[in-house]
Design a protein around this motif. Structure first.
Motif: not given
Length: 462
Positions: A419-425, A357
């Motif tokens: 960079e965090a992407d909420p829609g992608q793991p 993660q």
């Protein structure tokens, strides 16, 4: 015949008549010159014959500067300098200072420059680049519009006599400059000949467009803070309890060493301790009757402690035979068959525990493709498995020294945080691709011809 205020006027102070003759001679020489470069050289170097100064600079003024304050002067010549570097810090500072002076209320008259009236950035660098005493001489044509300016600097204050002489000389220089560079205009018959120049100007304008500097380099998804699992002892790995890329829990066995030698060493140490304790007990009982035996009790007690330490070491090594995970994560290594039966040394890395993660991008930037790698620069990663959807990241670390990569290329090691992407793991650890590092904005010409220019410079040594 004399000129008021001529005391302390440099080379002309000793004899005012000689000063006036020199003034006329300098004007006559300036009017006879037929090239702008020759006139600029004459102004910055020959004026010293009339007025003493430490440095002189000739700057051309844009037509809109005196009236509106727009535009920027251009430094064209400096005394005692054959080749001028227009992008040098001194040149940029002098152009900013001349712009402020020429756009000021006294920009059209000869006057001593007051550093306090300059903008804060120019005033702050005055002590580094500015002289103790600076004089501004605008060079105007017959129409009264200054098209150039002469900046003079020295350590001594300027006298009224020097200002008077320079005022007359500046008028002559201004007319000469107007005649060579100020009144020329293209004739109607030359419009067709101007088309290639306009096309060249258009190409130059396009090449001057600012674009972000970028470089491409191979990259790989890796764990941002992996735990390195190293061999705790010298030995041979007997078996693995996990498979590559398998998720493990904290405390779970990872691999084990062959314990045959360690068990034998433990048994020998245990028997040696039993024997030493028996000898100590026998000597302690006989010490009451035999004084000589009493002297050996201390030596035997030390032997017991030594055997007990050897047994503790053997037991500790047996406890290390099975290596367990310090924390949960993925067991990252190549193949179990690469390690089974292979002797390893203490500290040799066997595998790593990675947090799936919290991945990061590991980039190997070749030295020939390196640009200014600053923390926070934008990074785009094009994975081989999905090249149409780049991943966004920010540069977090760049190695100071270059080293050989796995491919044998001298490279800088660069790390970037995704960079965090909420829609992608998060991407799977181990994926590879190509990273694009974006640097500062530069002209398009430098972006396109950076490599040819670098090769030309290495070849010719310029």
């Amino acid at each position: 015949m004399g000129v008021p205020g001529m005391s302390g006027a440099g080379p002309s102070a000793a004899n005012p008549v000689n000063g006036l003759l020199l003034l006329l001679e300098l004007q006559r020489q300036a009017w006879r010159l037929t090239a702008a470069a020759e006139l600029r050289y004459h102004i910055v170097n020959q004026t010293r014959r009339l007025i003493a100064y430490r440095q002189a600079a000739f700057l051309t003024l844009p037509p809109t500067l005196p009236a509106s304050g727009r535009g920027r002067p251009a430094l064209e010549a400096v005394s005692n300098i054959a080749v001028l570097e227009p992008n040098a810090p001194f040149a940029r500072w002098l152009e900013d200072a001349a712009r402020a002076v020429a756009a000021g209320p006294e920009g059209g008259t000869i006057h001593v420059v007051d550093p306090a009236a300059l903008p804060p950035p120019v005033r702050g660098a005055w002590g580094e680049w500015g002289p103790a005493q600076a004089l501004w001489c605008p060079l105007a044509g017959p129409d009264g519009v200054p098209r150039a300016g002469l900046w003079l600097g020295r350590d001594e204050p300027w006298t009224d006599g020097e200002l008077l002489l320079l005022g007359h000389l500046a008028e002559g220089y201004g007319h000469a400059w107007w005649a060579l560079a100020g009144k020329r205009a293209p004739k109607p018959g030359r419009r067709r000949a101007m088309l290639p120049l306009l096309a060249l100007a258009l190409v130059c304008g396009v090449l001057a467009l600012p674009v972000p500097m970028s470089t491409l380099a191979p990259a790989e998804i890796r764990a941002s803070d992996p735990v390195i699992v190293a061999a705790p002892l010298d030995g041979v790995i007997e078996r693995f309890h996990v498979q590559p890329n398998e998720a493990v829990a904290a405390g779970q066995p990872l691999f084990s060493f062959d314990a045959t030698v360690l068990r034998s060493r433990h048994e020998v140490a245990a028997k040696g301790l039993s024997q030493a304790e028996a000898e100590l007990l026998t000597a302690s009982q006989a010490a009451f009757a035999d004084p000589q035996t009493k002297a050996r009790v201390g030596q035997l007690r030390a032997q017991v402690e030594l055997r007990r330490a050897e047994l503790g070491l053997a037991r500790d090594l047996l406890d290390r035979v099975t290596v367990r995970a310090e924390r949960a994560g993925l067991a990252v290594f190549t193949d179990t068959n690469d390690w089974l039966g292979k002797p390893v040394a203490v500290g040799e890395r066997v595998l790593t525990l990675a947090d799936p993660q919290a991945p990061e991008i590991d980039i190997q930037v070749a030295v020939g493709d390196a640009l200014v790698l600053e923390e926070g620069s934008r990074v785009e990663l094009f994975l081989n498995v999905d090249p149409l959807r780049p991943l966004r990241a920010r540069l977090t670390h760049a190695s100071y020294e270059a080293g050989l990569s796995a491919a044998g290329v001298l490279s800088y090691r660069v790390k970037a945080a995704l960079e965090a992407d909420p829609g992608q793991p998060p991407p799977r650890i181990g994926l590879r691709g190509t990273a694009k590092i974006l640097g500062e904005r530069v002209p398009l010409a430098l972006y396109l011809f950076r490599r040819p220019l670098a090769l030309l410079r290495q070849t010719l040594g310029i």
